[in-house]
Design an enzyme around this catalytic site. Sequence first.
Site, PDB file in Angstrom:
ATOM      1  N   GLU A   1       0.817  -1.207   0.000  1.00 28.92           N
ATOM      2  CA  GLU A   1       0.000   0.000   0.000  1.00 28.92           C
ATOM      3  C   GLU A   1       0.854   1.261   0.000  1.00 28.92           C
ATOM      4  O   GLU A   1       0.520   2.243  -0.665  1.00 28.92           O
ATOM      5  CB  GLU A   1      -0.962  -0.014   1.194  1.00 28.92           C
TER       6      GLU A   1
ATOM      7  N   TYR B   1      -6.840   6.590   3.990  1.00 27.74           N
ATOM      8  CA  TYR B   1      -6.925   5.531   2.975  1.00 27.74           C
ATOM      9  C   TYR B   1      -6.085   4.315   3.373  1.00 27.74           C
ATOM     10  O   TYR B   1      -6.562   3.172   3.331  1.00 27.74           O
ATOM     11  CB  TYR B   1      -6.478   6.037   1.597  1.00 27.74           C
TER      12      TYR B   1
ATOM     13  N   ASP C   1      -9.928   4.817  -3.118  1.00 29.48           N
ATOM     14  CA  ASP C   1      -8.864   5.369  -3.948  1.00 29.48           C
ATOM     15  C   ASP C   1      -9.484   5.932  -5.229  1.00 29.48           C
ATOM     16  O   ASP C   1     -10.714   5.963  -5.379  1.00 29.48           O
ATOM     17  CB  ASP C   1      -7.790   4.320  -4.247  1.00 29.48           C
TER      18      ASP C   1
ATOM     19  N   CYS D   1     -25.354   0.476 -14.602  1.00 26.66           N
ATOM     20  CA  CYS D   1     -24.515   1.658 -14.433  1.00 26.66           C
ATOM     21  C   CYS D   1     -25.284   2.915 -14.827  1.00 26.66           C
ATOM     22  O   CYS D   1     -25.736   3.063 -15.967  1.00 26.66           O
ATOM     23  CB  CYS D   1     -23.262   1.519 -15.287  1.00 26.66           C
TER      24      CYS D   1
END
Length: 294
Positions: free
Chosen positions: A40, A123, A141, A212
């Site tokens: 990360e 995050y 993110d 969507c």
Amino acid sequence: MLHQSGSPLHAPVLQWYDVNARVLPWRDPSAGPWAVMVSEFMLQQTPVARVLPAYQRWMERWPTPADLAAEPPGEAVRAWDRLGYPRRALRLHAAAQAIVERHGGEVPDDHAALLDLPGVGTYTAAAIASFAFGQRHAVVDTNVRRVLARAITGVAQPTISPTAADLRLAVSALPSDEATAARWAVASMELGALVCTARTPRCADCPIRSQCAWVLAGSPPYDGPPRKGQTYEGTDRQVRGRLLAVLRSEQDAVPKKALDACWPDQVQRERALDGLVADGLVEPLPRNRYRLPA
């Protein structure tokens, strides 16, 4: 794998991930929390293809936080090589030291304790808690923001900078079950990285195209403020990279003249070197010599 979830988006994305997820070393069940944490830190603003070789070398050399904490911080900067944004290496080294001092050398599973580590922000703490420990957190993110902006709010791109509204939207999209939420976090991120990309989304391959909001609205173009691409050539970032490359190539201190030779613009070079010293990435020594931090 059977997926149970409350949103019609969850099951198709999770099923897609089961089939299409990239095989990455930090995702291996045997990798452990430290591997997730290292990945990360490295993946911040750096693509997977560039991270993989550096990650492999890093984990071979420092398979535990204690291994890294025992080394000088300059070795972390040296091993960071050309990943960019090298302050991340110093922060990861400081985090490893804190893990040894506060948590017996084990990456903590408590979200608040993660947030308290050097270099770990909102995050990163959520990502480690979710990916390493299977907890329910919104891991937001750029990829996740884009997937949710299109699928739920029907816009082509999220706002340029993250907002509180982005976090609220991500929290509202989380499955209620902890294990499913952790799986959703990585699956929605992978969908954004591989299919729902920024410039050329592969909508025909998307498992949620029929739901969507952006696709159903006719895929309207982005109409927000201009999104400027990052430049590198000729910037202070490039000069800093050149200076650090010289220092990484030598185990001993480097004379100033060796640094002077790496960039012709004296004013910009001195500004970049001053910035590296101020950031703790370079240590000035007597007799006009410099080295990575000891």
